[in-house]
Design a protein around this motif. Structure first.
Motif: not given
Ligand SMILES: Cc1cc2nc3c(=O)[nH]c(=O)nc-3n(C[C@H](O)[C@H](O)[C@H](O)COP(=O)(O)OP(=O)(O)OC[C@H]3O[C@@H](n4cnc5c(N)ncnc54)[C@H](O)[C@@H]3O)c2cc1C
Length: 458
Positions: A147-151
């Protein structure tokens, strides 16, 4: 072998053959474990005494978390003393106004997820090894995940660190401040330092609000080059929290070992897994037009949209079980990244390299494509000796890394440099940069006792 008396006076020590073999290595499995002892400190003071003892006796220390690292960074190959943090595993407290959870370094990542959930909060750093990896190891690798994309990666969730440097100083860095403009950011220097600057003993973690609803899609693609266009289309119209990909070969490996179903009947060379966060209970109305747009553009040939939390989890399992499903086949792993906008061109060049250099091997591709991160796993043919296989892969790496360099990418996106990528560091970092890193290492670790030989030779 009995441990040195002075060491045994500081904390629990083991020199049993099982412990030496077990704690002396990480998941990379490429290096033979050869530590001289394993120590299990329980307090910051014990960690400090260990460092001062190591300085005095010129002993090398290898910090060790859950040993799920994939770059050999937690392996002890040369009679080092391994410092295990597994006994420093307490959650120290939650401060609700600051939304900060303070933990000892040896707390297992998943325990933080569960504790946060009990508090009605959310810790968003998530990846397949969370059941064994530790927060200290996550800091030292700046762990990424799904979830690097979001967080963002681990770095975004660390607001304070207590460390014992290689000099033996105890430093409290950033002290959980939101704003702090008082000079160089030493906390962030420690995030991703792979145990080479100091031992992380306590961590302040930020928590957040869990997403209300999530829906997962798996889409079939004929070419990896379609991924950036699909990503852009979804990202611009919806709140995308994950964008992962895997190849048909990866899917077959997972299905062979787990009781899971194909996402849909047809086979496609690549699959994209997207996770969308939303407030409304049903988002079909906003989701279908985007899906259709991608189909009409020819980027997507088939797809499935989760209708329940259970189905969403089953779709996630297709992606999350890949590493574990490959591990019996001793994969040679590469973890590379380029800018997302470069993924299409980059993947075309990758494909021709694979045809040329790896024609006899099975190549399994998967990764966090929304971050431009591709995991390349080459499987060893049964009949081939491991040493011959590794030698061929090392040779082929030169071509692969030259392409990464051409696209100004990273030879390690998230697994770290450790021992595995140290010779390749120069493909992604300039000579002056590497010299500066060495100077920084000397400032924190003047005797070179912390994880020597990892990342670079000092
Ligand atoms: C199945 C699987 C899936 C994975 N998926 C991902 C993924 O999606 N994204 C990703 O980024 N990584 C992934 N990893 C890699 C790995 O899980 C992470 O790098 C993780 O952060 C390592 O944590 P650990 O506690 O196991 O550290 P270890 O492997 O024990 O150590 C890693 C490094 O941290 C140092 N270290 C450990 N503890 C401390 C400490 N207290 N102080 C200072 N240094 C310390 C070690 O010396 C070493 O350099 C995966 C691994 C596996 C096996």
């Amino acid at each position: 072998v009995s441990p040195p008396k002075e060491l045994a006076e500081i904390c629990k020590v083991s020199t049993s053959a099982d412990d030496l073999a077990n704690y002396g290595k990480d998941w990379s499995m490429n290096y033979a474990a050869n530590p001289s002892a394993i120590v299990f400190p329980e307090t910051i003071e014990e960690v400090q005494k260990l460092v001062l003892w190591a300085r005095k006796t010129k002993t090398s220390l290898v910090p060790s978390g859950g040993r799920t690292g994939l770059s050999g960074a937690a392996t002890a190959t040369s009679k080092e003393v391994v410092v295990s943090f597994e006994k420093m595993n307490k959650i120290l407290g939650f401060e609700p106004v600051d939304r900060t959870l303070t933990v000892q370094a040896g707390v297992v990542t998943e325990a933080v997820h569960k504790y946060a959930e009990e508090l009605g909060q959310f810790f968003p750093v998530d990846f397949a090894a969370k059941g064994s990896s530790q927060i200290g190891g996550n800091v030292a690798t700046n762990v990424g995940g799904v979830r690097v994309l979001r967080y963002g990666s681990m770095r975004s969730w660390v607001s304070g660190l207590t460390v014992v440097t290689g000099a033996g100083d105890i430093l409290k860095l950033n002290k959980d401040l939101v704003k702090n403009a008082t000079g160089y950011d030493l906390k962030n220097l420690f995030v991703g330092s792979e145990g080479t600057l100091g031992l992380v003993v306590e961590v302040d973690l930020k928590l957040t609000t869990a997403p209300k609803n999530t829906t997962v899609l798996v889409l079939g693609m004929e070419s990896l080059g379609s991924a950036p266009s699909i990503f852009k289309t979804f990202r611009n119209k919806l709140n995308l929290s994950a964008c992962e990909f895997f190849s048909e070969i990866a899917l077959k490996k997972v299905l062979a070992l787990h009781n899971l179903s194909r996402p849909f009947e047809s086979e496609t060379p690549f699959y994209l897994l997207l996770e969308v966060e939303h407030q409304a209970d049903d988002i079909s109305e906003s989701l279908f037009p985007v899906f259709e747009e991608c189909c009409e553009a020819g980027w997507v040939s088939d797809g499935v949209i989760s209708q329940s939390a259970t189905q969403a989890q089953s779709l996630w399992n297709l992606r999350e079980f890949i590493s574990e499903s490959l591990s019996p086949e001793s994969p040679y792993k590469n973890d590379i990244s380029v800018k997302v906008s470069q993924v299409a061109a980059f993947s075309r060049e990758l494909e021709s390299t694979f045809k040329k250099d790896y024609s006899n091997f099975q190549v399994v591709l998967f990764g966090h494509i929304g971050d431009g991160n591709v995991h390349v796993n080459i499987l060893k043919p049964n009949a081939m000796e491991k040493s011959e296989f590794i030698a061929i892969c090392h040779e082929a790496d030169k071509t692969l890394f030259a392409i990464v360099e051409k696209y100004e990418g990273a030879v390690s996106a998230e697994h770290g440099v450790g021992l595995l990528k140290k010779e390749a560091l120069h493909f992604s970092r300039s000579a002056p940069e590497i010299e500066l890193m060495k100077t920084i290492k000397r400032a924190f670790d003047p005797d070179g006792i912390l994880n020597p030989g990892k990342v670079f030779d000092a």
